[in-house]
Motif scaffolding. Structure first.
Motif, PDB file in Angstrom:
ATOM      1  N   GLN A   1      -7.615  -1.008  -7.910  1.00 18.27           N
ATOM      2  CA  GLN A   1      -6.262  -0.849  -8.433  1.00 18.27           C
ATOM      3  C   GLN A   1      -5.387  -0.054  -7.459  1.00 18.27           C
ATOM      4  O   GLN A   1      -4.259  -0.446  -7.169  1.00 18.27           O
ATOM      5  N   ARG A   2      -5.913   1.035  -6.930  1.00 19.37           N
ATOM      6  CA  ARG A   2      -5.138   1.855  -5.993  1.00 19.37           C
ATOM      7  C   ARG A   2      -4.806   1.092  -4.717  1.00 19.37           C
ATOM      8  O   ARG A   2      -3.698   1.162  -4.214  1.00 19.37           O
ATOM      9  N   LEU A   3      -5.784   0.373  -4.176  1.00 15.04           N
ATOM     10  CA  LEU A   3      -5.541  -0.387  -2.951  1.00 15.04           C
ATOM     11  C   LEU A   3      -4.476  -1.462  -3.161  1.00 15.04           C
ATOM     12  O   LEU A   3      -3.582  -1.633  -2.328  1.00 15.04           O
ATOM     13  N   VAL A   4      -4.555  -2.177  -4.266  1.00 17.06           N
ATOM     14  CA  VAL A   4      -3.566  -3.220  -4.556  1.00 17.06           C
ATOM     15  C   VAL A   4      -2.183  -2.592  -4.715  1.00 17.06           C
ATOM     16  O   VAL A   4      -1.191  -3.110  -4.184  1.00 17.06           O
ATOM     17  N   GLU A   5      -2.105  -1.463  -5.402  1.00 17.70           N
ATOM     18  CA  GLU A   5      -0.815  -0.787  -5.580  1.00 17.70           C
ATOM     19  C   GLU A   5      -0.215  -0.343  -4.243  1.00 17.70           C
ATOM     20  O   GLU A   5       0.998  -0.295  -4.092  1.00 17.70           O
ATOM     21  N   MET A   6      -1.056  -0.039  -3.254  1.00 14.67           N
ATOM     22  CA  MET A   6      -0.575   0.381  -1.940  1.00 14.67           C
ATOM     23  C   MET A   6      -0.229  -0.813  -1.042  1.00 14.67           C
ATOM     24  O   MET A   6       0.276  -0.627   0.058  1.00 14.67           O
ATOM     25  N   GLY A   7      -0.538  -2.024  -1.492  1.00 16.66           N
ATOM     26  CA  GLY A   7      -0.181  -3.204  -0.719  1.00 16.66           C
ATOM     27  C   GLY A   7      -1.320  -3.908  -0.025  1.00 16.66           C
ATOM     28  O   GLY A   7      -1.108  -4.853   0.741  1.00 16.66           O
ATOM     29  N   PHE A   8      -2.546  -3.472  -0.276  1.00 17.65           N
ATOM     30  CA  PHE A   8      -3.715  -4.120   0.324  1.00 17.65           C
ATOM     31  C   PHE A   8      -4.050  -5.372  -0.490  1.00 17.65           C
ATOM     32  O   PHE A   8      -4.932  -5.363  -1.344  1.00 17.65           O
ATOM     33  N   VAL A   9      -3.319  -6.439  -0.205  1.00 15.74           N
ATOM     34  CA  VAL A   9      -3.484  -7.694  -0.936  1.00 15.74           C
ATOM     35  C   VAL A   9      -3.831  -8.810   0.042  1.00 15.74           C
ATOM     36  O   VAL A   9      -3.525  -8.730   1.237  1.00 15.74           O
ATOM     37  N   GLU A  10      -4.441  -9.841  -0.466  1.00 14.22           N
ATOM     38  CA  GLU A  10      -4.853 -10.982   0.348  1.00 14.22           C
ATOM     39  C   GLU A  10      -3.675 -11.536   1.152  1.00 14.22           C
ATOM     40  O   GLU A  10      -2.585 -11.743   0.616  1.00 14.22           O
ATOM     41  N   GLY A  11      -3.893 -11.722   2.445  1.00  9.04           N
ATOM     42  CA  GLY A  11      -2.884 -12.295   3.315  1.00  9.04           C
ATOM     43  C   GLY A  11      -1.995 -11.276   4.016  1.00  9.04           C
ATOM     44  O   GLY A  11      -1.297 -11.625   4.962  1.00  9.04           O
ATOM     45  N   ALA A  12      -2.007 -10.025   3.571  1.00 13.95           N
ATOM     46  CA  ALA A  12      -1.158  -9.005   4.204  1.00 13.95           C
ATOM     47  C   ALA A  12      -1.685  -8.662   5.591  1.00 13.95           C
ATOM     48  O   ALA A  12      -2.887  -8.623   5.828  1.00 13.95           O
TER      49      ALA A  12
ATOM     50  N   VAL B   1      -2.473  -6.084   8.571  1.00 16.92           N
ATOM     51  CA  VAL B   1      -2.896  -4.681   8.575  1.00 16.92           C
ATOM     52  C   VAL B   1      -3.206  -4.261  10.005  1.00 16.92           C
ATOM     53  O   VAL B   1      -3.699  -5.061  10.807  1.00 16.92           O
ATOM     54  N   GLU B   2      -2.885  -2.998  10.314  1.00 15.79           N
ATOM     55  CA  GLU B   2      -3.110  -2.471  11.656  1.00 15.79           C
ATOM     56  C   GLU B   2      -3.527  -1.004  11.543  1.00 15.79           C
ATOM     57  O   GLU B   2      -2.950  -0.250  10.767  1.00 15.79           O
ATOM     58  N   ILE B   3      -4.534  -0.612  12.322  1.00 17.56           N
ATOM     59  CA  ILE B   3      -4.937   0.794  12.370  1.00 17.56           C
ATOM     60  C   ILE B   3      -4.147   1.465  13.484  1.00 17.56           C
ATOM     61  O   ILE B   3      -4.289   1.124  14.652  1.00 17.56           O
ATOM     62  N   LEU B   4      -3.312   2.431  13.099  1.00 18.96           N
ATOM     63  CA  LEU B   4      -2.424   3.103  14.041  1.00 18.96           C
ATOM     64  C   LEU B   4      -3.020   4.359  14.642  1.00 18.96           C
ATOM     65  O   LEU B   4      -2.755   4.694  15.796  1.00 18.96           O
ATOM     66  N   HIS B   5      -3.798   5.084  13.858  1.00 14.46           N
ATOM     67  CA  HIS B   5      -4.292   6.393  14.285  1.00 14.46           C
ATOM     68  C   HIS B   5      -5.558   6.711  13.509  1.00 14.46           C
ATOM     69  O   HIS B   5      -5.762   6.206  12.410  1.00 14.46           O
ATOM     70  N   GLU B   6      -6.392   7.556  14.086  1.00 18.84           N
ATOM     71  CA  GLU B   6      -7.577   8.018  13.369  1.00 18.84           C
ATOM     72  C   GLU B   6      -7.717   9.510  13.551  1.00 18.84           C
ATOM     73  O   GLU B   6      -7.309  10.062  14.571  1.00 18.84           O
ATOM     74  N   GLY B   7      -8.262  10.171  12.547  1.00 21.56           N
ATOM     75  CA  GLY B   7      -8.427  11.610  12.582  1.00 21.56           C
ATOM     76  C   GLY B   7      -9.392  12.048  13.674  1.00 21.56           C
ATOM     77  O   GLY B   7     -10.230  11.282  14.139  1.00 21.56           O
ATOM     78  N   ALA B   8      -9.280  13.330  14.053  1.00 21.09           N
ATOM     79  CA  ALA B   8     -10.103  13.873  15.131  1.00 21.09           C
ATOM     80  C   ALA B   8     -11.547  14.131  14.692  1.00 21.09           C
ATOM     81  O   ALA B   8     -12.461  14.071  15.500  1.00 21.09           O
ATOM     82  N   ILE B   9     -11.732  14.431  13.431  1.00 23.76           N
ATOM     83  CA  ILE B   9     -13.073  14.741  12.932  1.00 23.76           C
ATOM     84  C   ILE B   9     -13.672  13.492  12.305  1.00 23.76           C
ATOM     85  O   ILE B   9     -13.185  12.991  11.284  1.00 23.76           O
TER      86      ILE B   9
ATOM     87  N   ALA C   1      -4.736   6.148   9.805  1.00 25.71           N
ATOM     88  CA  ALA C   1      -3.372   5.763   9.444  1.00 25.71           C
ATOM     89  C   ALA C   1      -3.293   4.251   9.611  1.00 25.71           C
ATOM     90  O   ALA C   1      -3.582   3.720  10.683  1.00 25.71           O
ATOM     91  N   VAL C   2      -2.940   3.574   8.542  1.00 26.41           N
ATOM     92  CA  VAL C   2      -2.941   2.121   8.500  1.00 26.41           C
ATOM     93  C   VAL C   2      -1.538   1.637   8.163  1.00 26.41           C
ATOM     94  O   VAL C   2      -0.900   2.168   7.249  1.00 26.41           O
ATOM     95  N   ARG C   3      -1.070   0.642   8.892  1.00 28.29           N
ATOM     96  CA  ARG C   3       0.181  -0.021   8.514  1.00 28.29           C
ATOM     97  C   ARG C   3      -0.209  -1.313   7.823  1.00 28.29           C
ATOM     98  O   ARG C   3      -0.899  -2.154   8.385  1.00 28.29           O
ATOM     99  N   VAL C   4       0.214  -1.425   6.570  1.00 27.97           N
ATOM    100  CA  VAL C   4       0.005  -2.662   5.816  1.00 27.97           C
ATOM    101  C   VAL C   4       1.390  -3.118   5.375  1.00 27.97           C
ATOM    102  O   VAL C   4       2.154  -2.337   4.825  1.00 27.97           O
ATOM    103  N   ALA C   5       1.697  -4.375   5.688  1.00 30.04           N
ATOM    104  CA  ALA C   5       3.067  -4.881   5.550  1.00 30.04           C
ATOM    105  C   ALA C   5       3.942  -3.968   6.416  1.00 30.04           C
ATOM    106  O   ALA C   5       3.690  -3.839   7.596  1.00 30.04           O
TER     107      ALA C   5
ATOM    108  N   ILE D   1       4.505  -0.583   5.614  1.00 23.86           N
ATOM    109  CA  ILE D   1       4.268   0.755   5.086  1.00 23.86           C
ATOM    110  C   ILE D   1       3.102   1.385   5.843  1.00 23.86           C
ATOM    111  O   ILE D   1       2.095   0.733   6.100  1.00 23.86           O
ATOM    112  N   THR D   2       3.229   2.668   6.194  1.00 20.17           N
ATOM    113  CA  THR D   2       2.134   3.392   6.837  1.00 20.17           C
ATOM    114  C   THR D   2       1.456   4.259   5.785  1.00 20.17           C
ATOM    115  O   THR D   2       2.114   5.022   5.076  1.00 20.17           O
ATOM    116  N   ILE D   3       0.130   4.149   5.710  1.00 22.17           N
ATOM    117  CA  ILE D   3      -0.665   4.809   4.673  1.00 22.17           C
ATOM    118  C   ILE D   3      -1.844   5.515   5.322  1.00 22.17           C
ATOM    119  O   ILE D   3      -2.485   4.961   6.217  1.00 22.17           O
ATOM    120  N   ALA D   4      -2.144   6.739   4.872  1.00 20.52           N
ATOM    121  CA  ALA D   4      -3.373   7.428   5.281  1.00 20.52           C
ATOM    122  C   ALA D   4      -4.464   7.029   4.302  1.00 20.52           C
ATOM    123  O   ALA D   4      -4.269   7.048   3.090  1.00 20.52           O
TER     124      ALA D   4
END
Length: 91
Positions: free
Chosen positions: A43-54, A56-64, A70-74, A76-79
């Protein structure tokens, strides 16, 4: 969300490296390691825009341990924790 049978090119977003760009095929919340229930995680992923066909790009990753990512989907940038990103099947 269910989709086509897994192909050799399908990967889990949580395993992808920074710079990855692809398309969401489906969600598989059953085996993720997340502290959320599979239903709540989906439910949370769908609400954030993680839907079939979207797209997605990984922009950044934490140091640890490369977490969170940090993911751009559509447009929107989401951690997102990598354990939660394991539910997102991409190509």
């Amino acid at each position: 969300m269910t989709g086509d049978p897994k192909s050799s090119e399908d990967i889990r977003l949580g395993l992808a490296d920074r710079g990855f760009s692809g398309k969401i095929l489906r969600l598989d919340t059953q085996v993720t390691g997340s502290s959320l229930s599979p239903e709540e995680l989906e439910q949370r992923l769908v609400e954030m825009g993680f839907v079939e066909g979207a797209r997605v790009e990984i922009l950044h990753e934490g140091a640890i341990r490369r977490d969170p990512i940090a993911v751009r989907v559509a447009n929107i940038t989401i951690a997102l924790r990598r354990s939660e990103a394991m539910a997102v099947i991409v190509e």
